[in-house]
Every structure is written in C-alpha cells, then in structure tokens.
Design a protein around this motif. Structure first.
Motif, short mmCIF file in Angstrom:
data_model
loop_
_atom_site.label_atom_id
_atom_site.label_comp_id
_atom_site.label_asym_id
_atom_site.label_seq_id
_atom_site.Cartn_x
_atom_site.Cartn_y
_atom_site.Cartn_z
N VAL A 42 4.27 2.00 1.99
CA VAL A 42 5.20 3.03 1.53
C VAL A 42 4.49 4.37 1.72
O VAL A 42 3.31 4.49 1.37
N HIS A 43 5.19 5.34 2.30
CA HIS A 43 4.51 6.64 2.51
C HIS A 43 5.26 7.79 1.85
O HIS A 43 6.47 7.74 1.67
N GLY A 44 4.49 8.83 1.51
CA GLY A 44 5.06 10.09 1.05
C GLY A 44 5.06 11.06 2.22
O GLY A 44 5.17 10.64 3.36
N GLY A 45 4.90 12.32 1.93
CA GLY A 45 4.83 13.30 3.02
C GLY A 45 5.24 14.70 2.63
O GLY A 45 5.70 15.48 3.45
N ASN A 64 3.91 4.86 -13.21
CA ASN A 64 4.49 3.89 -12.27
C ASN A 64 3.61 2.64 -12.16
O ASN A 64 4.11 1.52 -12.09
N GLY A 65 2.30 2.84 -12.12
CA GLY A 65 1.37 1.72 -11.99
C GLY A 65 1.42 0.80 -13.20
O GLY A 65 1.48 -0.43 -13.07
N VAL A 86 0.87 -1.19 0.00
CA VAL A 86 0.00 0.00 0.00
C VAL A 86 0.89 1.23 0.00
O VAL A 86 1.78 1.36 0.84
N LYS A 87 0.69 2.11 -0.98
CA LYS A 87 1.38 3.40 -0.97
C LYS A 87 0.38 4.46 -0.54
O LYS A 87 -0.70 4.58 -1.14
N ALA A 135 7.82 8.61 -3.89
CA ALA A 135 7.25 7.48 -3.15
C ALA A 135 6.43 6.55 -4.06
O ALA A 135 6.41 5.33 -3.85
N ASP A 136 5.76 7.11 -5.07
CA ASP A 136 5.01 6.26 -6.03
C ASP A 136 5.98 5.34 -6.77
O ASP A 136 5.68 4.18 -7.04
#
Ligand code: ADP
Length: 256
Positions: free
Chosen positions: A37-40, A226-227, A7-8, A160-161
């Motif tokens: 996975v996280h962004g921020g 990316n997907g 899960v992103k 992050a993606d």
C-alpha cells in the motif's frame, strides 16, 4: 493462503527515487504472499502547485475539494501507482496496481461534516477480501493506491495508513497477517533526533503516555492508532520501521 505480509510505504520513501529503489529491492526479495500500500502526499502537492490549485490543510490534514480529488487521483492512482508497478515488474514481481474502486475492493463513504468539511475524503466501510485472496493465490502482488469509492460513482481520498490497517484487519479473518508500516525512520523514537532511540516494543498505554508528553506527535499518532486497531482486530504482528527493517526485522513492534 496461510500467511500474508502487508507493507505500507510512506510519502517520503516513495518520493525519493533512491529510497524507493531500496524499498522495492527489499520488497521484491521478501518471501511469501505480499501486498503493498503506498501514499504519496508530496507528489500531489507538487502537481497541485504546478496546476495553480490552492493546497488547503487543517492541522496537517488535506481538504480534498473537487479539483484536489481529481489531482490526487491522477497522482496516486496514476503516476505513483504505475511507476511502482513497473519498477516491481522490472524485478520479476507480478505486481497489479489498483485503487479501492477496482473490483469494488474498498467501499467508503464521504466523511460527514462536523466542524470541518474535509471534502472528498473517504472513511472505509468494507473490504472485499475474496477477490483479493484469489488474485494473490493466482500469483498477483497487489499494489494499492489510497483512493476508494462510495459505490455511487464518487472517488474518495483515503489515508494510506488506514487502508493498510483496514486491509490487514479484513484479511486477518482468513489468514495470518503481518502489517509493516515503512517510513523514513527506523521505528518509533524516544528522541526524534536520535535514530538510535527506537522503542523496541510499544504497548497502547505507553503510546498514549508518550502522546500526552509529546514524544509521539503529528503523523505518528494516526499511524499508531491504525496499528493498534489492527492488533486488536487479530492482525498477528504490526511493526513500524524503515526500509532496512524489511530485511533485518528491526523496528517498533506493537503489543496490547
Ligand atoms: P508516512 O511517511 O508514512 O506518510 P507520516 O509523515 O504521516 O508518515 O508520519 C510519520 C511522521 O511521524 C514522521 O515524519 C515523524 O516526523 C513523525 N513522528 C512523530 N513522533 C515520532 C516519534 N516518536 N518517532 C518517530 N517519528 C515520529
């Protein structure tokens, strides 16, 4: 290990404590092997502002100079990552937070300068899957922050993606991987203002058509690139959705 769900979770979900709580409740309830996975992005902007470091972006992409890589490392690998780890531990999930530098999991190189120098931004070269596998098999739930390294001591800021897609592609060589991009909307929309306009199934050709007509724009373009890279590399399923989608399985499914 047969199956894994990656899960992103995107910037807006991570930064709002209410949506983050919902996401972590739903993530904690998910059965089977999992990885987050996280962004921020916006949390980094806030600290950059407080420290008086100028925020530089070209077409929405951050220019990561020396001061900025220090701050994004503090925010992503520190505050955001460790907060998520603690919130998952509270829910009984044995979370382990790390960057791509830890255990040499994600090796990257500084993006070469063409017309724009993005600074300390890393493009991924390799993912160490063996160590990830054994950690997950021992019951750890990895929480990955979007910082990588070049093997020569330099930390690099990596989208992050892209990290989620690279991890999914590498791990898909050895197990069935589902990749879920979780952001603030219920999926890829035909009309950005209408949450009921979710595209249920999206082919690559339709994606490019909608990109040309402007229906799909901004951050959704690299997310979908990316997907589709992940699907082409053998990832079993790629879904774009919001926190509800983790429970009800709704959202946009990519097909080639
Ligand atoms: P994240 O929250 O995961 O970091 P981004 O902000 O990079 O994601 O990208 C998602 C953004 O894409 C959303 O904020 C949304 O405004 C935008 N977007 C562009 N086109 C669409 C579309 N057709 N459907 C849904 N979102 C879209």
């Amino acid at each position: 290990m047969n199956n894994l769900t990656i899960v992103k979770v995107g910037g807006a979900v991570v930064e709002d404590p209410t949506t983050l709580n919902t996401l972590l409740d739903d993530f904690a309830a998910m059965q089977g092997n999992k990885l987050l996975v996280h962004g921020g992005g916006r949390a980094a902007d806030k600290l950059l502002n407080r420290l008086g470091v100028e925020i530089k972006k070209v077409d929405g992409r951050r220019i990561t100079d020396k001061e900025t890589i220090d701050v994004v490392t503090m925010v992503y690998a520190g505050l955001v990552n460790k907060n998520i780890v603690a919130q998952l531990q509270r829910r009984g999930v044995n979370a382990l937070g790390f960057t791509g530098a830890d255990l040499n999991i994600i090796l990257s190189h500084k993006r070469p300068v063409k017309t724009i120098d993005y600074g300390f931004v890393g493009d991924v070269d390799s993912v160490q899957t063996e160590v990830l596998f054994s950690l997950i098999e021992q019951g750890a739930v990895p929480v990955v922050s979007p910082i990588t390294h070049d093997g020569r001591g330099q930390l690099l800021n990596t989208n992050a993606d892209t990290i989620a897609s690279e991890l999914a592609r590498a791990l898909a060589k050895s197990c069935g991987v589902t990749l879920v991009y979780c952001f603030e909307k219920p999926g890829v929309l035909m009309d950005a203002t209408d949450d009921n306009s979710v595209i249920g199934t999206l082919t690559y050709d339709k994606f490019k058509e909608y990109q040309a007509t402007g229906i799909i724009n901004e951050g959704m373009i690299p997310k979908l690139d990316n997907g589709f890279d992940a699907i082409r590399a053998g990832v079993a399923s790629v879904v774009i959705t919001n926190t509800d989608g983790l429970k009800n399985g709704r959202g946009t499914r990519l097909v080639i």
